[in-house]
Scaffold this active site. Sequence first.
Site, PDB file in Angstrom:
ATOM      1  N   ARG A  48       0.824  -1.214   0.000  1.00 13.49           N
ATOM      2  CA  ARG A  48       0.000   0.000   0.000  1.00 13.49           C
ATOM      3  C   ARG A  48       0.853   1.258   0.000  1.00 13.49           C
ATOM      4  O   ARG A  48       0.493   2.256  -0.630  1.00 13.49           O
ATOM      5  CB  ARG A  48      -0.952  -0.036   1.206  1.00 13.49           C
ATOM      6  N   ASP A 340      -3.975 -15.658   7.053  1.00 17.45           N
ATOM      7  CA  ASP A 340      -2.649 -16.080   6.566  1.00 17.45           C
ATOM      8  C   ASP A 340      -1.895 -16.921   7.598  1.00 17.45           C
ATOM      9  O   ASP A 340      -0.852 -17.502   7.280  1.00 17.45           O
ATOM     10  CB  ASP A 340      -1.805 -14.848   6.208  1.00 17.45           C
TER      11      ASP A 340
HETATM   12  C1  S3P Z   1      -4.110  -9.073   1.997  1.00 15.09           C
HETATM   13  C2  S3P Z   1      -5.342  -9.552   2.298  1.00 15.09           C
HETATM   14  C3  S3P Z   1      -5.618 -10.967   2.570  1.00 15.09           C
HETATM   15  C4  S3P Z   1      -4.353 -11.789   2.788  1.00 15.09           C
HETATM   16  C5  S3P Z   1      -3.269 -11.422   1.840  1.00 15.09           C
HETATM   17  C6  S3P Z   1      -2.929  -9.945   1.931  1.00 15.09           C
HETATM   18  C7  S3P Z   1      -3.961  -7.629   1.745  1.00 15.09           C
HETATM   19  O1  S3P Z   1      -6.338 -11.469   1.498  1.00 15.09           O
HETATM   20  O2  S3P Z   1      -4.630 -13.164   2.711  1.00 15.09           O
HETATM   21  O3  S3P Z   1      -2.102 -12.167   2.127  1.00 15.09           O
HETATM   22  O4  S3P Z   1      -2.821  -7.126   1.808  1.00 15.09           O
HETATM   23  O5  S3P Z   1      -4.970  -6.964   1.509  1.00 15.09           O
HETATM   24  P1  S3P Z   1      -7.928 -11.301   1.460  1.00 15.09           P
HETATM   25  O6  S3P Z   1      -8.288 -10.219   2.384  1.00 15.09           O
HETATM   26  O7  S3P Z   1      -8.293 -10.968   0.085  1.00 15.09           O
HETATM   27  O8  S3P Z   1      -8.448 -12.616   1.940  1.00 15.09           O
END
Ligand code: S3P
Length: 455
Positions: A48, A340
Amino acid sequence: MTSANPYSEAIALHVTDAHHDLVIQRPSAGLALQGRIRVPGDKSISHRALMLGALAQGETVIHGLLLGEDPRSTASCFRAMGAEISELNTEEVRVKGIGLGNLVEPVDVLDAGNSGTTLRLMLGILASHPDRFFTVTGDGSLRSRPMSRVVKPLQQMGAQIWGRKQNSLAPLAIQGQVLKPIHYHSPIASAQVKSCVLLAGLMTQGKTTVTEPALSRDHSERMLRAFGADLTVDPETNSVTVTGQSQLTGQTVVVPGDISSAAFWLVAGAIVPGSDLTIENVGVNPTRTGVLEILERMGADITLENQREVAGEPVADLRVRHSALKACEISGDVIPRLIDEIPILAVAAAFAEGTTIVKDAEELRVKESDRITVMATQLNQMGASVRELPDGMEITGGTPLKGAEVDSYTDHRIAMSLAIAALNAAGTTTIHRAEAAAISYPDFTPTLQRVTGLG
Ligand code: S3P
């Protein structure tokens, strides 16, 4: 010459062609994890910071960026669209933003590598850049992961996106458009979906709202606000609203250590007798601390020290000491707050008394690998007792694990979870394709050698 360390070969990386085998040989006397370590920067925040830095006006300075493969993919995509990003390092990365709506049409395919976050968040940004055409792809794993979850809301906003399987699989082609704001009720709690729609909403005229069934990580919301976006949150309904066309201004971002990387050491410290390990400077944003709550319920001895706030994110040092673990149920609203960490929690469960049940976690099947099938088969290979459920697994702990040949299936979190399991498994474990760890934790093996003294 006698080596000071009788187990100097006990953790070794063998490079075979493009792949690495991580060989872990547990000394018969066992081992303990000791000392103070730091984990690399948070992956979600690193992505981000690079993206908002590229879209902002003025300069963004990032301290503590993760140097893993995933943020490298993000940096190279945004460089290809005109953002000037200095050489990546952990001390200080400078991003010269080009202002909202000013991305340049890239002359080649944008490659998100293994990174779902890069691809899904970027799609919101690309779809809302009128008069520019983009093509995006990724590696074999990413090309098989569902993109319809972001393509659908973007289409509701007026986006034009094409790809295989009814526009749901990368490679994707995007013809940027002037989008319209929407209120999107997401069927899944996903920070990637939420962030994609909010980023697209930034370029619209009006208010874009995302409502999700349970709260997912809120790093986008925090950072968008810090960069000057007009954003409101309604915690009652898990809704976020962004008002389009507010300019973003470059900021200084301090990236905390990644709790998802710290989780490997928390579980290692909890299951390996004699351990006492402190992991410094870990992000403890409440939308990410499900792993701490579950480990506490399992009886882990974890204390949060030196709690503080750094650049809008809560941070603490986490101290873990070995203790006996017991099974628990992991389900419901906590799932998005530890999604995760389920592979490494499955390892904790394999050493806990009783049967741990993971439910409501079908999302695991569409991560970098099918993490339900892969963790079940690989832990069972080591002698564990794991049963697959459609939306999770049932892990009966207590059977001693034994070394085996296992495989990461090119998934970074699987590689590291199996390495931690190997610390408590008799004999030698070989983890094939262990190089996957570099996606989020390039120094995992040297750190493992240091904290175990098995270098
Ligand atoms: C993430 C959101 C998660 C996570 C990924 C990183 C992010 O996925 O599993 O490793 O940085 O927005 P989701 O929220 O789509 O499940």
